[in-house]
Design an enzyme around this catalytic site. Structure first.
Site, short mmCIF file in Angstrom:
data_model
loop_
_atom_site.label_atom_id
_atom_site.label_comp_id
_atom_site.label_asym_id
_atom_site.label_seq_id
_atom_site.Cartn_x
_atom_site.Cartn_y
_atom_site.Cartn_z
N LEU A 275 0.82 -1.21 0.00
CA LEU A 275 0.00 0.00 0.00
C LEU A 275 0.85 1.26 0.00
O LEU A 275 0.52 2.26 0.63
CB LEU A 275 -0.96 0.00 1.20
CG LEU A 275 -1.94 -1.18 1.24
CD1 LEU A 275 -2.75 -1.15 2.53
CD2 LEU A 275 -2.85 -1.15 0.02
N GLY A 276 1.99 1.18 -0.71
CA GLY A 276 2.72 2.40 -1.00
C GLY A 276 1.87 3.29 -1.89
O GLY A 276 0.71 2.97 -2.18
N MET B 213 1.74 3.91 -5.07
CA MET B 213 1.20 3.30 -6.28
C MET B 213 0.11 2.29 -5.94
O MET B 213 -0.98 2.30 -6.52
CB MET B 213 2.33 2.62 -7.06
CG MET B 213 1.92 2.09 -8.41
SD MET B 213 1.99 3.36 -9.68
CE MET B 213 2.23 2.35 -11.13
N ASP C 10 -0.43 -4.15 4.06
CA ASP C 10 0.95 -3.73 3.93
C ASP C 10 1.64 -4.04 5.26
O ASP C 10 1.04 -3.85 6.32
CB ASP C 10 1.04 -2.22 3.63
CG ASP C 10 2.42 -1.79 3.20
OD1 ASP C 10 2.63 -1.56 2.00
OD2 ASP C 10 3.33 -1.71 4.06
N ASN D 158 7.66 -3.84 -10.86
CA ASN D 158 8.64 -3.84 -11.95
C ASN D 158 9.63 -4.99 -11.80
O ASN D 158 10.82 -4.80 -11.60
CB ASN D 158 9.40 -2.51 -11.99
CG ASN D 158 8.61 -1.41 -12.67
OD1 ASN D 158 7.74 -1.67 -13.48
ND2 ASN D 158 8.90 -0.17 -12.31
N LYS E 7 7.03 -3.97 -20.40
CA LYS E 7 7.22 -2.81 -19.53
C LYS E 7 8.70 -2.44 -19.46
O LYS E 7 9.06 -1.25 -19.39
CB LYS E 7 6.69 -3.12 -18.12
CG LYS E 7 6.87 -1.99 -17.11
CD LYS E 7 6.23 -0.69 -17.58
CE LYS E 7 6.03 0.33 -16.47
NZ LYS E 7 7.19 0.64 -15.65
N GLU F 289 11.48 5.14 -22.64
CA GLU F 289 11.27 6.33 -21.80
C GLU F 289 12.59 7.01 -21.47
O GLU F 289 12.71 8.24 -21.51
CB GLU F 289 10.55 5.89 -20.54
CG GLU F 289 10.28 6.96 -19.51
CD GLU F 289 9.65 6.35 -18.27
OE1 GLU F 289 10.34 6.29 -17.23
OE2 GLU F 289 8.49 5.91 -18.34
#
Length: 303
Positions: free
Chosen positions: A8-9, A11, A30, A94, A172, A179
């Site tokens: 629950l950061g 993001m 979390d 990621n 990704k 990017e």
């Protein structure tokens, strides 16, 4: 649909809120009490342990993981003994795609479904929606469809089942490599504009002009224009650029596949260069120039 959000950061909490707005019931967990408190204050039902989270979800359960890549294996060590066949795990962080393939195989041995989800959208995803690239089996993606439609900018766009497990995080990874290159090009271009003193160019004005009708318009340009409008000289911002690891993985993949990717590679190296306060390489270059050509050396403050 009902699912559990682990992590629950900023993001993870934002994604949970967007799911709720889309009619998806979400229960969050979390390990950090502060993160749980923030999520609860934002209206998200939270529990204080994995066991409690699993008990709160109907079987077969769907768990969405939004934790750092380095923490996924340890989390699986805790989770797998508690899960039941046909439970579904989604790694929305990621992770390196090879790790996702390995984790999916491990989960498959326990008769669990595993989906890797490359997630783009950053802090704006809550209001604008997320871009989601998913790898996994067709039936697993079918189960997730309501959640994906709620997270995306619109139910029919911004998300895609791109291939088998590993494909989501692979896409990704390449997305982030692209990017890096785009960001570097903008940075270098505006540095040239800023250096041309004789024209006294108004960089906020120019960035705003390029946002409309130009072939280089993009969200990154929008963010650049906003930053320059707030702080035209970027005062107080250190010239130090971090990297999340995705650019390194992309460069490694280019080497492994024998695909030339000079722009992405150089953009990564420029980020590494930005962290050198007193570059040994640059000092040696100066010493060589002095040695072969007698060029004057600029002395540093430390003598």
């Amino acid at each position: 649909m009902q699912l559990g959000m682990i992590g629950l950061g900023r993001m993870g909490a934002n994604m949970a809120q967007r799911l709720q707005r889309g009619g998806i019931a979400v229960t969050g967990f979390d390990p950090g009490a502060e993160a749980r408190e923030r999520a609860a204050a934002a209206g998200l039902p939270v529990v204080d342990g994995l066991q409690a989270l699993l008990q709160a979800l109907p079987a077969p359960r769907v768990l969405w993981l939004m934790v750092p890549a380095a923490a996924v294996d340890a989390l699986l060590d805790e989770l797998l003994p508690l899960l039941s066949p046909q439970d579904l795990l989604v790694d929305g962080g990621n992770s390196w795609y090879r790790d996702s393939q390995r984790r999916a195989q491990r989960c498959g041995q326990a008769r669990l479904d595993y989906v890797d989800c490359g997630t783009s959208g950053g802090v704006w995803g809550l209001s604008e929606g997320y871009c989601l690239m998913l790898g996994g089996a067709d039936d697993a993606l079918a189960r997730l469809r309501p959640a994906l439609q709620a997270l995306a900018p619109a139910p029919d766009r911004g998300w895609a089942h791109v291939g088998p497990v590993g494909a989501g995080h692979y896409c990704k990874m390449i997305h982030n490599g692209i990017e890096y290159g785009m960001m570097q090009a903008y940075a270098e271009g505006f540095a040239l504009l800023q250096k041309k003193a004789e024209f006294a160019l108004d960089l906020p004005q120019l960035a705003e002009t390029w946002r409309h009708g130009s072939v280089v318009r993009s969200w990154l340009l929008d963010l650049s224009a906003e930053a320059l409008q707030r702080n035209p000289q970027l005062q107080g911002i250190a010239p130090y650029v971090q990297d999340s690891g995705e650019g390194r993985w992309t460069v490694n993949e280019a080497i492994e596949l024998d695909v030339p990717a000079p722009v992405i590679t150089l953009s990564l190296l420029e980020r590494l260069r930005s962290r050198e306060d007193n570059s040994f390489a640059d000092r040696l270059l100066a010493a060589m120039r002095a040695g072969f050509g007698g060029h004057a050396l600029k002395r540093s403050a430390d003598g």
